[in-house]
Scaffold this motif. Structure first.
Motif, short mmCIF file in Angstrom:
data_model
loop_
_atom_site.label_atom_id
_atom_site.label_comp_id
_atom_site.label_asym_id
_atom_site.label_seq_id
_atom_site.Cartn_x
_atom_site.Cartn_y
_atom_site.Cartn_z
N GLU A 99 0.85 -1.19 0.00
CA GLU A 99 0.00 0.00 0.00
C GLU A 99 0.89 1.24 0.00
OE1 GLU A 99 -2.17 -0.56 3.62
OE2 GLU A 99 -3.77 -1.68 2.62
N GLY A 100 0.57 2.21 -0.85
CA GLY A 100 1.33 3.45 -0.91
C GLY A 100 2.53 3.40 -1.85
N ASP A 101 2.85 2.24 -2.41
CA ASP A 101 3.97 2.13 -3.34
C ASP A 101 3.70 2.92 -4.61
OD1 ASP A 101 5.45 0.45 -1.74
OD2 ASP A 101 5.12 -1.35 -2.95
N THR A 102 4.76 3.44 -5.21
CA THR A 102 4.71 3.96 -6.57
C THR A 102 5.57 3.01 -7.39
OG1 THR A 102 4.42 6.24 -5.87
CG2 THR A 102 5.30 5.89 -8.08
N TYR A 103 4.95 2.39 -8.39
CA TYR A 103 5.64 1.37 -9.18
C TYR A 103 5.64 1.78 -10.64
CZ TYR A 103 6.76 -3.09 -11.34
OH TYR A 103 7.35 -4.08 -12.07
N THR A 119 -2.84 1.89 -30.28
CA THR A 119 -2.92 2.41 -28.92
C THR A 119 -2.64 1.31 -27.91
OG1 THR A 119 -4.59 4.01 -29.63
CG2 THR A 119 -4.41 3.61 -27.27
N LEU A 120 -1.70 1.57 -27.02
CA LEU A 120 -1.38 0.68 -25.92
C LEU A 120 -2.05 1.25 -24.67
CD1 LEU A 120 0.28 -1.81 -24.98
CD2 LEU A 120 2.12 -0.21 -24.41
N SER A 121 -2.95 0.47 -24.06
CA SER A 121 -3.70 0.92 -22.90
C SER A 121 -3.38 0.06 -21.69
CB SER A 121 -5.21 0.83 -23.16
OG SER A 121 -5.56 1.54 -24.30
N LEU A 122 -3.37 0.68 -20.52
CA LEU A 122 -3.18 -0.04 -19.27
C LEU A 122 -4.28 0.39 -18.32
CD1 LEU A 122 -0.03 -1.01 -17.45
CD2 LEU A 122 -1.74 0.25 -16.17
N ASP A 123 -5.03 -0.59 -17.82
CA ASP A 123 -6.07 -0.34 -16.82
C ASP A 123 -5.65 -1.05 -15.55
OD1 ASP A 123 -8.28 -0.08 -15.22
OD2 ASP A 123 -9.70 -0.92 -16.66
N ALA A 124 -5.34 -0.28 -14.51
CA ALA A 124 -4.89 -0.84 -13.24
C ALA A 124 -5.84 -0.48 -12.12
CB ALA A 124 -3.47 -0.38 -12.93
N GLY A 125 -7.13 -0.44 -12.42
CA GLY A 125 -8.14 -0.18 -11.39
C GLY A 125 -7.87 1.12 -10.65
N SER A 126 -7.74 1.03 -9.31
CA SER A 126 -7.56 2.22 -8.48
C SER A 126 -6.22 2.91 -8.72
CB SER A 126 -7.68 1.84 -7.00
OG SER A 126 -6.67 0.91 -6.66
N VAL A 150 -0.14 2.78 -5.83
CA VAL A 150 -0.95 1.75 -5.19
C VAL A 150 -1.72 2.36 -4.03
CG1 VAL A 150 -0.91 -0.50 -4.07
CG2 VAL A 150 0.75 0.03 -5.87
N ALA A 151 -3.05 2.19 -4.06
CA ALA A 151 -3.93 2.75 -3.03
C ALA A 151 -3.86 1.92 -1.76
CB ALA A 151 -5.36 2.79 -3.55
N SER A 152 -4.32 2.51 -0.66
CA SER A 152 -4.43 1.79 0.61
C SER A 152 -5.76 1.06 0.66
CB SER A 152 -4.35 2.78 1.79
OG SER A 152 -3.08 3.39 1.80
N GLY A 153 -5.80 0.01 1.47
CA GLY A 153 -7.05 -0.70 1.69
C GLY A 153 -7.42 -1.72 0.62
N ILE A 154 -6.49 -2.07 -0.26
CA ILE A 154 -6.78 -3.09 -1.26
C ILE A 154 -5.84 -4.28 -1.04
CG2 ILE A 154 -7.62 -1.46 -3.00
CD1 ILE A 154 -4.93 -1.73 -4.46
N SER A 155 -6.29 -5.47 -1.41
CA SER A 155 -5.45 -6.66 -1.22
C SER A 155 -4.86 -7.15 -2.54
CB SER A 155 -6.28 -7.79 -0.59
OG SER A 155 -7.36 -8.12 -1.44
N ALA A 156 -5.40 -6.63 -3.66
CA ALA A 156 -4.89 -7.02 -4.97
C ALA A 156 -5.10 -5.88 -5.96
CB ALA A 156 -5.58 -8.28 -5.46
N PHE A 176 -3.57 -9.75 -15.41
CA PHE A 176 -3.00 -10.45 -14.26
C PHE A 176 -3.36 -9.65 -13.02
CE2 PHE A 176 0.09 -7.82 -16.43
CZ PHE A 176 0.53 -6.97 -15.44
N GLU A 177 -3.07 -10.21 -11.87
CA GLU A 177 -3.36 -9.57 -10.60
C GLU A 177 -2.09 -9.54 -9.76
OE1 GLU A 177 -6.16 -11.37 -7.52
OE2 GLU A 177 -7.46 -10.03 -8.68
N ILE A 178 -1.83 -8.40 -9.13
CA ILE A 178 -0.65 -8.25 -8.27
C ILE A 178 -1.13 -8.18 -6.83
CG2 ILE A 178 1.36 -6.84 -7.71
CD1 ILE A 178 1.14 -5.66 -10.57
N THR A 179 -0.57 -9.01 -5.96
CA THR A 179 -0.91 -8.99 -4.54
C THR A 179 -0.43 -7.69 -3.92
OG1 THR A 179 -0.72 -11.39 -4.42
CG2 THR A 179 -0.58 -10.20 -2.34
N VAL A 180 -1.28 -7.08 -3.09
CA VAL A 180 -0.92 -5.84 -2.38
C VAL A 180 -0.95 -6.13 -0.88
CG1 VAL A 180 -1.52 -3.44 -1.92
CG2 VAL A 180 -1.84 -4.38 -4.22
N ASN A 181 0.18 -5.96 -0.22
CA ASN A 181 0.28 -6.17 1.22
C ASN A 181 0.19 -4.83 1.95
OD1 ASN A 181 0.60 -8.93 1.00
ND2 ASN A 181 2.83 -8.84 0.98
N PRO A 182 -0.21 -4.85 3.22
CA PRO A 182 -0.22 -3.61 4.01
C PRO A 182 1.17 -3.02 4.11
CG PRO A 182 -1.39 -5.38 5.16
CD PRO A 182 -0.70 -6.00 3.99
#
Length: 195
Positions: A99-103, A119-126, A150-156, A176-182
Motif C-alpha cells: 500500500e502506498g507504493d509507486t511502481y 494504442t497501448l492501454s493499461l487499466d490498473a483499477g484504483s 498503489v492505493a491503501s485498503g486493497i489486497s490485490a 493479471f493480478e498483483i498482490t498488495v500487502n499492508p
C-alpha cells in the motif's frame, strides 16, 4: 509419459475474456506445464496421439517423452516447440506490492513481419487508466513505462494491458493480478542473557 514445460515458471490466472469494445482476446492463462500423462499404453499399431490444451504463454516449450517396452528397454525423446504471436505484449509484473507504493511498470510490445501503429492501454483499477499511441517497426520491440500509485485498503491490484492496431489486424491483451500487502514493517528485538 510426456510433459510440456517451459524452462522458467511463472504464475498465471486461467480465463478467457474479450477486452471491452475492442474485440481483443485477453491472455490470462500463463501456465508453463501444458500436459502430463505418466502412463500411456501404446496399442499394437505402435502409434499414440496425445492431445493437450495450450496456455496463453508464448515462448519455448520442451516436449519430453520417456518410453520403455515390456523388457524395460528404455528410450527418450526431447523436442522444442516455439509459440509466437505476430504482435505481443510482454510484462514482468512484481509478485507483491505494498500500500502506498509507486511502481513503474515496464510494458514491452514486439512486432513480427510488419510495421504497426495503434494504442497501448493499461487499466490498473484504483492505480489508474492510461493510454499511449505507439508506432512499431517490423521485427522490433518498444518499451512503454506506466507509473502506478498503489492505493491503501486493497489486497490485490488487477491489471489489464491492451494493444489495438489502427488497422485492426494485430491486437493483443494480457491480464493479471498483483498482490498488495499492508505497508507495515515488523521489527524484532532480542537481548542477550550474557550481558
Amino acid at each position: 509419459p510426456y510433459q510440456l514445460a517451459e524452462e522458467k515458471a511463472s504464475p498465471g490466472i486461467a480465463s478467457d475474456e474479450l477486452a471491452p469494445d475492442a474485440g481483443v482476446r485477453v491472455r490470462r492463462d500463463f501456465s508453463t506445464t501444458l500436459g502430463w500423462q505418466p502412463q500411456i499404453k501404446v496399442p499394437s499399431s505402435g502409434e499414440v496421439n496425445v492431445k493437450f490444451k495450450t496456455s496463453d504463454k508464448t515462448g519455448k516449450f520442451i516436449i519430453n517423452a520417456f518410453v520403455h517396452d515390456k523388457t524395460m528397454l528404455n528410450a527418450a525423446l526431447r523436442r522444442e516447440m516455439v509459440v509466437a504471436l505476430p504482435l505481443e505484449i510482454s510484462v514482468a509484473p512484481p509478485v507483491v506490492l505494498h500500500e502506498g507504493d509507486t511502481y513503474i511498470m515496464n510494458v514491452a510490445l514486439s512486432a513480427l513481419n510488419e510495421d504497426v501503429s495503434g494504442t497501448l492501454s493499461l487499466d490498473a483499477g484504483s492505480a489508474g487508466t492510461f493510454a499511449r499511441d505507439v508506432q512499431l517497426q517490423r521485427d522490433s520491440v518498444c518499451t512503454v513505462l506506466f507509473t502506478l500509485d498503489v492505493a491503501s485498503g486493497i489486497s490485490a491490484l488487477p491489471v489489464k494491458v491492451t494493444f489495438v492496431d489502427k488497422k485492426k489486424r494485430f491486437n493483443d491483451a494480457v491480464a493479471f493480478e498483483i498482490t498488495v500487502n499492508p505497508a507495515m514493517q515488523t521489527l524484532t528485538e532480542a537481548h542477550s542473557a550474557v550481558l
